[in-house]
Design a protein around this motif. Structure first.
Motif, PDB file in Angstrom:
ATOM      1  N   LYS A 286       0.618  -1.423  -0.258  1.00 31.24           N
ATOM      2  CA  LYS A 286      -0.007   0.081  -0.346  1.00 31.24           C
ATOM      3  C   LYS A 286       1.050   1.195   0.518  1.00 31.24           C
ATOM      4  CE  LYS A 286      -2.343   1.198   3.815  1.00 31.24           C
ATOM      5  NZ  LYS A 286      -3.308   1.459   5.099  1.00 31.24           N
ATOM      6  N   VAL A 287       0.025   2.405  -0.908  1.00 28.90           N
ATOM      7  CA  VAL A 287       1.659   3.235  -1.101  1.00 28.90           C
ATOM      8  C   VAL A 287       0.407   4.651  -1.322  1.00 28.90           C
ATOM      9  CG1 VAL A 287       3.135   4.703  -2.596  1.00 28.90           C
ATOM     10  CG2 VAL A 287       3.356   2.038  -2.779  1.00 28.90           C
ATOM     11  N   ASP A 288       1.096   5.523  -0.579  1.00 26.75           N
ATOM     12  CA  ASP A 288      -0.488   7.175  -0.080  1.00 26.75           C
ATOM     13  C   ASP A 288       0.996   7.691  -0.128  1.00 26.75           C
ATOM     14  OD1 ASP A 288       1.194   6.596   1.991  1.00 26.75           O
ATOM     15  OD2 ASP A 288      -0.328   6.402   3.135  1.00 26.75           O
ATOM     16  N   THR A 289       2.399   8.064  -0.645  1.00 28.78           N
ATOM     17  CA  THR A 289       2.829   9.226  -0.921  1.00 28.78           C
ATOM     18  C   THR A 289       3.259   9.697  -1.974  1.00 28.78           C
ATOM     19  OG1 THR A 289       5.136   7.713  -0.837  1.00 28.78           O
ATOM     20  CG2 THR A 289       4.252   8.568   1.595  1.00 28.78           C
ATOM     21  N   PHE A 290       2.968  10.595  -1.860  1.00 29.25           N
ATOM     22  CA  PHE A 290       4.123  11.237  -4.202  1.00 29.25           C
ATOM     23  C   PHE A 290       5.045  10.193  -4.193  1.00 29.25           C
ATOM     24  CE2 PHE A 290       6.789  13.860  -6.703  1.00 29.25           C
ATOM     25  CZ  PHE A 290       5.281  13.774  -8.251  1.00 29.25           C
ATOM     26  N   TRP A 291       6.429  10.038  -3.691  1.00 26.14           N
ATOM     27  CA  TRP A 291       6.981   9.597  -4.297  1.00 26.14           C
ATOM     28  C   TRP A 291       6.945   8.388  -4.158  1.00 26.14           C
ATOM     29  CZ3 TRP A 291      10.501  12.289  -6.421  1.00 26.14           C
ATOM     30  CH2 TRP A 291      10.058  14.063  -6.677  1.00 26.14           C
TER      31      TRP A 291
END
Length: 104
Positions: free
Chosen positions: A25-30
């Motif tokens: 799960k990814v929730d950052t811009f980078w």
């Protein structure tokens, strides 16, 4: 509790990896940018390698003739890298900014 979109297992909201299937799960811009860059890297290199090399070479030569060859070489590398990474950066900035995505 969140739900993994791949295996439908309940995952804690603080968790970043599903322990059943390993989805991330990814929730950052980078984080989204890195996944887009990996996903599009081969296509981007095939499509944009020649224009990236040309842009990098032109900038490198024009900067190198005015200063030193070392600075021209650095400009060449940055020109090529920007041409290959720019599509992934724009896609992330426009479509996936501040959103949560699951990757497997």
């Amino acid at each position: 509790m969140a739900e993994c979109p791949f295996c439908r297992t309940e995952v804690h909201n603080e968790a970043t990896i599903c322990k059943s299937c390993g989805a991330e799960k990814v929730d950052t811009f980078w984080g989204n940018f890195n996944h887009n860059l990996k996903k599009n890297q081969h296509a981007a290199i095939r499509i944009l390698a020649i224009p990236g090399l040309l842009v990098g070479a032109l900038v490198g030569v024009s900067v190198g003739t005015n200063t030193t060859a070392f600075i021209g070489g650095i400009a060449f590398v940055f020109g090529f890298a920007a041409t290959v990474a720019l599509p992934s950066f724009l896609r992330t900035l426009i479509f996936e900014r501040n959103k949560t995505y699951w990757y497997r």
